[in-house]
Design a protein around this motif. Sequence first.
Motif, PDB file in Angstrom:
ATOM      1  N   LYS A 121       0.836  -1.192   0.000  1.00 24.68           N
ATOM      2  CA  LYS A 121       0.000   0.000   0.000  1.00 24.68           C
ATOM      3  C   LYS A 121       0.873   1.243   0.000  1.00 24.68           C
ATOM      4  N   TRP A 130      -6.421   8.941   0.854  1.00 20.71           N
ATOM      5  CA  TRP A 130      -6.574   7.793  -0.026  1.00 20.71           C
ATOM      6  C   TRP A 130      -5.253   7.045  -0.138  1.00 20.71           C
ATOM      7  N   LYS A 146      -3.289   0.533  -3.721  1.00 20.36           N
ATOM      8  CA  LYS A 146      -2.798  -0.773  -3.276  1.00 20.36           C
ATOM      9  C   LYS A 146      -2.520  -1.662  -4.481  1.00 20.36           C
ATOM     10  N   SER A 203      -6.020  -1.562  -6.629  1.00 25.07           N
ATOM     11  CA  SER A 203      -7.268  -1.159  -5.989  1.00 25.07           C
ATOM     12  C   SER A 203      -7.059   0.152  -5.253  1.00 25.07           C
ATOM     13  N   LYS A 256      -8.023   2.525  -1.821  1.00 20.47           N
ATOM     14  CA  LYS A 256      -8.450   2.420  -0.427  1.00 20.47           C
ATOM     15  C   LYS A 256      -8.670   3.817   0.137  1.00 20.47           C
ATOM     16  N   ARG A 301      -9.704   5.113   6.806  1.00 20.85           N
ATOM     17  CA  ARG A 301     -10.820   4.955   7.740  1.00 20.85           C
ATOM     18  C   ARG A 301     -10.964   6.165   8.664  1.00 20.85           C
ATOM     19  N   PHE A 320     -17.514   3.633  -0.765  1.00 20.53           N
ATOM     20  CA  PHE A 320     -16.653   3.462   0.406  1.00 20.53           C
ATOM     21  C   PHE A 320     -17.429   3.844   1.670  1.00 20.53           C
ATOM     22  N   THR A 326     -13.779  -0.171   3.138  1.00 21.99           N
ATOM     23  CA  THR A 326     -12.914   0.965   2.812  1.00 21.99           C
ATOM     24  C   THR A 326     -12.001   0.712   1.619  1.00 21.99           C
ATOM     25  N   CYS A 327     -12.114  -0.457   0.975  1.00 27.53           N
ATOM     26  CA  CYS A 327     -11.215  -0.781  -0.132  1.00 27.53           C
ATOM     27  C   CYS A 327     -12.005  -1.343  -1.303  1.00 27.53           C
ATOM     28  N   SER A 328     -11.687  -0.860  -2.510  1.00 26.29           N
ATOM     29  CA  SER A 328     -12.338  -1.377  -3.701  1.00 26.29           C
ATOM     30  C   SER A 328     -11.779  -2.758  -4.036  1.00 26.29           C
TER      31      SER A 328
END
Length: 317
Positions: free
Chosen positions: A39, A50, A53, A72, A74, A77, A111, A116-118
């Motif tokens: 990440k 943002w 990843k 992806s 993220k 949070r 999200f 929190t992650c695609s």
Amino acid sequence: MGNTGSTSPASLGKSHVPHLQWKVHDFSALLETGAKSAKSAHFHCSGYKWFLKVTPPMHQKPSAETPYVGLSLKLGRTTLKPGDTVNAVFELSVYNHAKKIYYGRKATHNFHLNNTCSKDECLIPLQKLLKSSAFLVDDSCVFGVKILKIKVCSPEKKAVMVLKKATTLQNLFIQKKGLIKGTYTWTMDNYHELDLKRYVCSPTFEVGGHKWHVGMYPHGCRNITGHISLFLYLESSDKLCDESGKVVELTLSILDQKNGKHSTITSGLSVFGGDSSWGWPKFLTVNRFKDPSRGYVLGSRCVVKADFTIVGSSNDG
């Protein structure tokens, strides 16, 4: 909107400029670490943090006939409010040095705090990435993400955000040798007393010339309930600057002192820089943690273990 990985990413055109351009140096070393993901450090867009990843191919689904590298997006949070949903339209990409353009995929994702992650929306064939001098130059490749649109839905209102247009440049360096490993065991002999608190933390310990501690929320952090939340923190008095950081692979465990069936989770590679922490808000349910048939709490003793390896460094370009 996603893709099945059946075709290679398409050209995004010469005018395409990502919000984050992430150069991964020593890409072969990243594959050799066996990490399930890596990440980036965070970048800012419209008031949110943002991350981009990358998922190495050895962790793609077994049903995939061709190994892929997945990308992806993220959302941090800590920048999300309870109840909010952030709908983002974005493009994930890899840079073609020969044609001087990015190739990638457009995707969308909702999200929120429980997601929190695609998904791996952009799948790049590994062999094409490794064998093409257009994508891999001096064992380095450049990945990108551009956020096209953000719509925030909250219990109070809906709003379309005005996007930040500036570009952030980051470098990720993976070491092939000289990895720094650290292990710390935190034994709490008065857990029933600590269980009454919102947050407890371990004594400070040192690894790689930096000071760290483990933090636990016995009943969950923020809006999380019914779970033990567990994190590794870099000490506030020993923060790395926002422009640089250490790349860490982390394993946190709550030891089963009765049966030896420990509760363990291992992260991908994450950047610790600036105000950094990494861990799991839903590490273990409180009911499972306090189940008498398990040995997570024996008498009044609870044992938490942190194992982590510093595998490289990150800085802004």
